[in-house]
Every structure is written in C-alpha cells, then in structure tokens.
Design a protein around this motif. Structure first.
Motif, mmCIF file in Angstrom:
data_model
loop_
_atom_site.group_PDB
_atom_site.id
_atom_site.type_symbol
_atom_site.label_atom_id
_atom_site.label_comp_id
_atom_site.label_asym_id
_atom_site.label_seq_id
_atom_site.Cartn_x
_atom_site.Cartn_y
_atom_site.Cartn_z
ATOM 1 N N VAL A 279 -4.542 18.207 -3.005
ATOM 2 C CA VAL A 279 -5.587 18.636 -2.252
ATOM 3 C C VAL A 279 -6.722 17.584 -2.410
ATOM 4 O O VAL A 279 -6.614 16.867 -3.193
ATOM 5 C CB VAL A 279 -6.476 19.595 -2.760
ATOM 6 N N LYS A 280 -6.884 17.463 -1.532
ATOM 7 C CA LYS A 280 -8.171 16.103 -1.993
ATOM 8 C C LYS A 280 -9.693 16.967 -0.912
ATOM 9 O O LYS A 280 -9.507 17.284 0.056
ATOM 10 C CB LYS A 280 -7.599 14.469 -1.553
ATOM 11 N N THR A 281 -11.167 16.257 -1.654
ATOM 12 C CA THR A 281 -12.586 16.727 -0.674
ATOM 13 C C THR A 281 -13.262 15.498 -0.369
ATOM 14 O O THR A 281 -12.828 14.672 -1.793
ATOM 15 C CB THR A 281 -12.949 17.624 -1.720
ATOM 16 N N TYR A 282 -13.910 15.926 1.120
ATOM 17 C CA TYR A 282 -14.450 14.538 1.073
ATOM 18 C C TYR A 282 -15.901 15.133 1.980
ATOM 19 O O TYR A 282 -15.461 16.410 2.013
ATOM 20 C CB TYR A 282 -12.990 13.450 2.240
ATOM 21 N N ASN A 283 -16.815 14.494 2.090
ATOM 22 C CA ASN A 283 -18.259 14.573 2.365
ATOM 23 C C ASN A 283 -18.095 13.795 4.235
ATOM 24 O O ASN A 283 -18.572 14.516 4.591
ATOM 25 C CB ASN A 283 -19.451 13.731 1.778
ATOM 26 N N ASN A 284 -17.271 13.141 4.158
ATOM 27 C CA ASN A 284 -17.105 12.809 5.780
ATOM 28 C C ASN A 284 -15.110 12.200 5.792
ATOM 29 O O ASN A 284 -14.384 11.776 4.955
ATOM 30 C CB ASN A 284 -18.085 11.333 5.951
ATOM 31 N N LEU A 285 -15.363 12.214 7.670
ATOM 32 C CA LEU A 285 -13.905 11.732 7.750
ATOM 33 C C LEU A 285 -13.902 10.252 7.645
ATOM 34 O O LEU A 285 -12.622 10.014 7.142
ATOM 35 C CB LEU A 285 -14.235 11.922 9.341
ATOM 36 N N PHE A 286 -14.426 9.065 7.293
ATOM 37 C CA PHE A 286 -13.945 8.415 6.987
ATOM 38 C C PHE A 286 -13.504 7.757 5.803
ATOM 39 O O PHE A 286 -12.902 6.870 5.802
ATOM 40 C CB PHE A 286 -15.610 7.066 7.431
ATOM 41 N N ASP A 287 -13.794 8.865 5.123
ATOM 42 C CA ASP A 287 -13.167 8.663 3.443
ATOM 43 C C ASP A 287 -11.473 9.340 3.196
ATOM 44 O O ASP A 287 -10.341 9.642 2.844
ATOM 45 C CB ASP A 287 -13.472 9.555 2.199
ATOM 46 N N SER A 288 -11.210 10.005 4.505
ATOM 47 C CA SER A 288 -9.789 11.116 4.484
ATOM 48 C C SER A 288 -8.770 9.836 4.615
ATOM 49 O O SER A 288 -8.733 8.576 5.748
ATOM 50 C CB SER A 288 -9.987 11.909 5.570
ATOM 51 N N PHE A 289 -7.598 10.673 4.934
ATOM 52 C CA PHE A 289 -6.480 9.640 5.101
ATOM 53 C C PHE A 289 -6.381 9.116 6.360
ATOM 54 O O PHE A 289 -6.148 8.655 6.620
ATOM 55 C CB PHE A 289 -4.705 10.816 5.718
ATOM 56 N N VAL A 290 -6.968 10.181 7.838
ATOM 57 C CA VAL A 290 -6.940 9.652 9.081
ATOM 58 C C VAL A 290 -8.358 8.245 9.110
ATOM 59 O O VAL A 290 -8.179 7.401 10.030
ATOM 60 C CB VAL A 290 -7.481 10.430 10.087
ATOM 61 N N GLY A 291 -8.997 7.804 8.041
ATOM 62 C CA GLY A 291 -9.680 7.279 7.852
ATOM 63 C C GLY A 291 -9.549 5.920 6.932
ATOM 64 O O GLY A 291 -9.369 5.285 8.087
ATOM 65 N N GLU A 292 -8.044 5.596 5.644
ATOM 66 C CA GLU A 292 -7.726 5.131 5.395
ATOM 67 C C GLU A 292 -6.921 4.838 6.649
ATOM 68 O O GLU A 292 -6.280 3.096 7.001
ATOM 69 C CB GLU A 292 -7.673 5.285 4.554
ATOM 70 N N PHE A 293 -5.802 5.328 7.801
ATOM 71 C CA PHE A 293 -4.886 4.659 7.903
ATOM 72 C C PHE A 293 -4.510 5.253 9.312
ATOM 73 O O PHE A 293 -4.077 6.489 9.315
ATOM 74 C CB PHE A 293 -4.056 5.595 7.529
ATOM 75 N N PRO A 294 -6.303 4.641 9.949
ATOM 76 C CA PRO A 294 -6.246 5.973 11.514
ATOM 77 C C PRO A 294 -4.917 5.486 11.777
ATOM 78 O O PRO A 294 -3.982 4.226 12.242
ATOM 79 C CB PRO A 294 -7.564 5.231 11.456
ATOM 80 N N ARG A 295 -4.596 6.391 12.575
ATOM 81 C CA ARG A 295 -3.406 6.374 14.092
ATOM 82 C C ARG A 295 -1.907 6.507 13.026
ATOM 83 O O ARG A 295 -0.763 6.564 13.164
ATOM 84 C CB ARG A 295 -3.115 5.666 15.228
ATOM 85 N N ARG A 296 -1.926 6.541 11.823
ATOM 86 C CA ARG A 296 -0.794 5.831 10.334
ATOM 87 C C ARG A 296 -1.031 7.092 9.344
ATOM 88 O O ARG A 296 -0.694 6.715 8.536
ATOM 89 C CB ARG A 296 -0.847 4.430 10.257
ATOM 90 N N SER A 297 -1.950 8.122 9.943
ATOM 91 C CA SER A 297 -2.001 8.944 8.608
ATOM 92 C C SER A 297 -1.126 9.282 7.668
ATOM 93 O O SER A 297 -0.744 9.042 6.369
ATOM 94 C CB SER A 297 -2.881 10.009 9.333
ATOM 95 N N ILE A 298 0.085 10.561 8.577
ATOM 96 C CA ILE A 298 1.411 11.219 7.424
ATOM 97 C C ILE A 298 1.963 9.686 7.762
ATOM 98 O O ILE A 298 2.056 9.440 6.163
ATOM 99 C CB ILE A 298 1.833 11.269 8.999
ATOM 100 N N GLU A 299 1.886 8.276 7.919
ATOM 101 C CA GLU A 299 3.266 7.409 7.584
ATOM 102 C C GLU A 299 2.219 6.604 6.347
ATOM 103 O O GLU A 299 2.612 5.831 5.110
ATOM 104 C CB GLU A 299 3.357 6.074 8.240
ATOM 105 N N GLY A 300 0.822 6.405 6.661
ATOM 106 C CA GLY A 300 0.488 6.020 5.180
ATOM 107 C C GLY A 300 0.103 6.771 4.193
ATOM 108 O O GLY A 300 0.571 6.558 2.625
ATOM 109 N N TYR A 301 -0.021 8.595 4.190
ATOM 110 C CA TYR A 301 0.064 9.625 3.281
ATOM 111 C C TYR A 301 1.665 9.030 2.490
ATOM 112 O O TYR A 301 1.546 8.969 1.477
ATOM 113 C CB TYR A 301 0.800 11.151 3.779
#
Length: 345
Positions: A279-301
């Motif tokens: 589990v990870k908690t964030y204050n905003n969307l940009f710090d989440s997996f889609v923020g770091e890996f837009p359109r590639r969140s599962i691949e980045g994970y």
C-alpha cells in the motif's frame, strides 16, 4: 520444479494483463475543481452537503430524528416516512439541477490528467453525481480513443438510458444514438444507505455487478477521495467480499487523499491485508503510479517491483497550462501505442 523463466513469465503475464482500477469519491471532484468550476461553483462531500450547496431549504418543516448533516443519513430517514415522499423527489430533482450547472474550467483538471493517464483496459468507477468526469472525457477523447472505461456506481446526471432499447449514452443527447428514440432517462441517484437495493435500477445493478467482478482482477486499485463511509454498509461489505476473494499477493493498493495516513490505513485495512500490505498513500495524483508512469502504470509497477529496476520514468505527469500542452506531453506514449509499444519510457 518449474523453470525460473516460466515463473517469471507467469508473474509478468499475471500482473500486466490485468487492469488499473480507480475508485473515485467526492474528494476527487473537489481536487478537480479546488477553486470552483468555470463559474466559481464548488462541490461538497456528503457531510454538510445541503448547507454547502444551499439546498437546506428543502427540509423546511421536515421533522428528523437524525442530527447528522450527512446527506445519505438524511435521505435514509426520509425514506422511512411515506409522508415525505414528495420531499425525496424534490431533493433528487434539486441535486440534478444543481450539478447540471457545473462546467470544467478551460485549463486541464485532475480529471483530464487521470483519464489520459489510463488506457481502455483500465476502469474508473465513481460514486459522484456530477458529470465533470464525462466532460473531461469528451474533451480529451480527441487525443486518443484508447481511454479508460467509466462506470457510475451511484448514477450520474450525465448518464442517459434509452427508454426503448436500453442503450447507455450521454443524457445530453437529443435522441438515442442506437434506435433514434427521443426518450432518455437518468439512472436513480439516491438510495437509502442502510438498505441500498441497487436491483431497483437496472443501470446501477449492472454497474455494481461489473464493479465487483473487475476489482477481483485489478493489479493496482487506487482509491481517490473516497472515504468508504461507515453508513454505506451494503456497498462496503460487497466491495470487501469481492476484493478479498482472489489471490492478491502481487497486487498494489494506492490511496490518494488529504486525510492523515494512519486514518486512511485504518479505513482500508480490510483491502490492504490481502495484498500483504502493498500500500502507498499520496496527497495528490501526480505522486501516484499514473503520475510517474502515465498510460503505463501497470508496466511501471511491474518494472519497478519485480524486475529489479531502480531507474526513473523519463515521462511523468506534470502541471500543464492548456489541454494542448497536456496532449503534447503524452504524445510520445500515444504514438508508441500505435506501434504496439507499451514499454516504459
């Protein structure tokens, strides 16, 4: 014993072939229009909903036992008193009128970023009545047609259902796109929380049945601005049962919220446990997996957690001043998708 390469391929396929699922609550809409919509209108969570949206006058002369300011608590009590059936109808009509006024501002919102950061294999399930998510979808769908599926678990003022063929579409349509019928209706918005019988509305029933199946198979489940209210007993129970009914050791939970981390972890503990506390908690969307890996969140994970990769994505979400700027930012990813290349950049 299985060959190491076979095990790695199994894990790879198991994770990457499954969706990234978002669950949105009122906090997501508030994050989308923190300063109000195009005309300065602001949204509200369920607590103090009527007061903040200037709808308290609807309850003038109504004698309630509950002291709660939560809209769902109030509606649940109204539902038990037949003499207030007209008040219930007025309440739903006023909510529709109120939310029909909302318009996205010209600049990109969190909803624009979110929709463009996911693909058609992914899902956004929302409890929100406003149609800002639909508005965002309609203005970014020109950038790519590979966008996530939207499902409205408590109905939505922007969803229309054909009275003849049952086709689901935008309520703003003047006629059904499928059979040309001019009779469209919205799914029901309000249900008493202590006995939510979603089967009374076919759209809501189908939405929930699909939701409970999809969350069984999510590689990443992100909860964004949804508090899982204790009053919503039936909904939370169904979600817990569905989520814990499958093997989840490789899966990830994300929580995006402004509340303290300890409170969030306690609220969602029944969902976190099956993932062995991934589990990870964030204050905003940009710090989440889609923020770091837009359109590639599962691949980045997968690359980050299971391939021993310590690098950084070279293409992250960032604040943009205009929609065209957001389009240009994500264009390299979208262009690669046309070539069937879904690697992390």
């Amino acid at each position: 014993m299985e060959d190491k390469a076979e095990i790695e391929k199994y894990i790879h396929d198991f994770i990457l072939n499954r969706p990234h699922v978002f669950i949105l609550g009122a906090g997501a809409t508030i994050a989308a229009i923190p300063n109000g919509d195009r005309n300065g209108l602001k949204c509200s969570v369920m607590n103090n909903f009527l007061e903040e949206l200037d709808l308290s006058h609807i309850l003038s002369g109504v004698e309630l036992k509950t002291t709660s300011t939560n809209l769902e608590d109030i509606y649940s009590e109204l539902d038990t008193m037949s003499e207030y059936s007209s008040v219930k109808d007025e309440l739903e009509n006023k909510i529709i009128q109120k939310f029909s006024q909302y318009e996205l501002p010209d600049q990109p919102t969190i909803y624009d970023y979110l929709i463009l950061s996911l693909r058609s294999k992914d899902y956004i399930f929302t409890f929100n009545w406003d149609d800002l998510l639909i508005q965002a979808y309609n203005r970014v769908c020109h950038f790519t047609n590979d966008l996530p599926q939207l499902v409205f678990l408590h109905g939505n003022i922007g969803v229309g259902i054909c009275g003849e063929c049952g086709a689901i579409q935008a309520y703003r349509n003047s006629h059904c796109y499928k059979c040309d019928n001019k009779s469209l209706h919205r799914p029901k918005l309000l249900f008493p929380v202590k006995k939510k019988n979603y089967n009374l509305d076919p759209y809501i029933s189908n939405a929930w049945n699909g939701f409970l199946e999809i969350i069984k198979n999510a590689s990443i489940l992100t909860v964004f601005g949804y508090s899982a209210p204790k009053t919503d007993v039936e909904a939370i129970k169904a979600m817990k049962t569905a989520f814990s009914s499958t093997f989840r050791r490789y899966d990830q939970i994300e929580i995006i919220d402004v509340k303290p981390e300890s409170e969030l972890l306690d609220t969602w503990d029944d969902f976190i446990q099956p993932t062995n506390y991934h589990v990870k908690t964030y204050n905003n969307l940009f710090d989440s997996f889609v923020g770091e890996f837009p359109r590639r969140s599962i691949e980045g994970y997968y690359k980050r957690l299971y391939s021993g990769w310590w690098g950084q994505s070279s293409l992250r979400l960032k604040s943009c001043n205009a929609l065209d700027e957001l389009k240009d930012l994500l264009s390299p990813l979208i262009q690669n998708e046309y070539k069937k290349n879904f690697n992390v950049i």
